[in-house]
Scaffold this active site. Sequence first.
Site, PDB file in Angstrom:
ATOM      1  N   ASP A  42       0.804  -1.219   0.000  1.00  0.00           N
ATOM      2  CA  ASP A  42       0.000   0.000   0.000  1.00  0.00           C
ATOM      3  C   ASP A  42       0.838   1.270   0.000  1.00  0.00           C
ATOM      4  OD1 ASP A  42      -2.268  -1.553   0.072  1.00  0.00           O
ATOM      5  OD2 ASP A  42      -2.443  -1.495   2.253  1.00  0.00           O
ATOM      6  N   SER A  43       2.039   1.197   0.524  1.00  0.00           N
ATOM      7  CA  SER A  43       2.833   2.409   0.684  1.00  0.00           C
ATOM      8  C   SER A  43       4.190   2.345  -0.006  1.00  0.00           C
ATOM      9  CB  SER A  43       3.016   2.710   2.180  1.00  0.00           C
ATOM     10  OG  SER A  43       1.776   2.990   2.792  1.00  0.00           O
TER      11      SER A  43
END
Length: 427
Positions: free
Chosen positions: A368-369
């Site tokens: 996600d990051s």
Amino acid sequence: MASFPFSPSFMFDFELTRILGSASSGGCEVGEFKSAVGKIKKHDAESWHAAWKEQGERAESIANEAAAAGFRIPARNAYLRASNYFRASAYMFTNSEPRVVPLSERSIANFERAAGLMDGEVMFVEIPYEEGITLTGWLCLPPKEARVEGKKPLILYAGGADATKEELYFLYGHTGPQLGYAVLCLEGPGQGMLLKKSKIPLRPDFEVVAGYVLDYFSSLAKSRPDLELDLDRIAVAGAATGGYFALRAATDARIKACVAVDPFFSMWELALTRAPQSFMKLWENGWVMDNVLDTFTDAHCRGNFQAGWEMSLGKSSMGVEKSSAMLRRFKDFSLENKKDGKILERVTCPVFLTGPGNGSEMYSSADDSTLKIKDMLKKVPADKKEIWLPSDVADGGLTAKIGAWALLAQKTFLFLDKQFEVKRKAL
């Protein structure tokens, strides 16, 4: 990969690992740790506080005895442990708890005693900010025997949502000076005493904060040429929320390298992973009113210690009183938004980027990051981007590399030495 838990509470286990993980840099003693852990009850903030306050007072007493005897290193080490234990003793309280500020001040006082006993000079710096506010930090300088060729490279080390400038010492503040680097352990808006005592919240555009810090060092280098700070070799570093801040700061051309440890891309997107998706979408689209969201979250927090603690920290960090207002403010903490555009496309310096390969066990995930950020650093050449995604706890698989700070420091300075062309002899 599974690891031994110190507590049946995942949150408590994570924070205990954080404390024990500072042992290699002087922040914890194993016997003191074991004594404290045996007295802590699951999700009981009072037992946590009492256990670590007891160890803080014990270490402080040991430090005073050593100092009176003229034992510099034992005194320094015990003051460092006392500082960390007093920090920990307030950790599980919300910032509205009256004991938080006195405990934090005691942590600072013990670190100040330790700072005067370091091998290299440690300066307390006060940086002019906005509206008469002063940012504070500890500038840890290398001892003469650790100097590298040329002037001293400088690291601006930013905390995250819950770290203090004193705790920051146990990572880069400890290792950096031993390798010839000057390291500023900084508390910005919404961090440390600026939040706990002055109630100043976090700000998303940390590049503005970094600008004030860089201006300060430009002036300091002129007024104190004896410090030999190299303004052409400045790096910025941070972990978790601090990693986000580091990436924002790296948009300033004066920053020549960035170390972003397990940053999030968007605080709002991160919050969505910790709440019912359908409910949050209904609220975001106006089908659920703010008061309904606030009532729902308040009820959930009353029955869940970790959720309640995180919500309290989130609201105080954002400078708001309601959960709905906090979530709206989260949207500003993003590496891409309507106001600032694609922030990562303004980063041109080399970047060392890490993620928790174990998944989103606490606050972020590699998918996600970290990998998303890597792909969006379009102005950074591929050979200037280094990615580290460990999965095992011993290798740094936990968020912010908790429990593996020595390894993180080693990898960080390998990266910075390469970017700043620091030459060393093999041993």
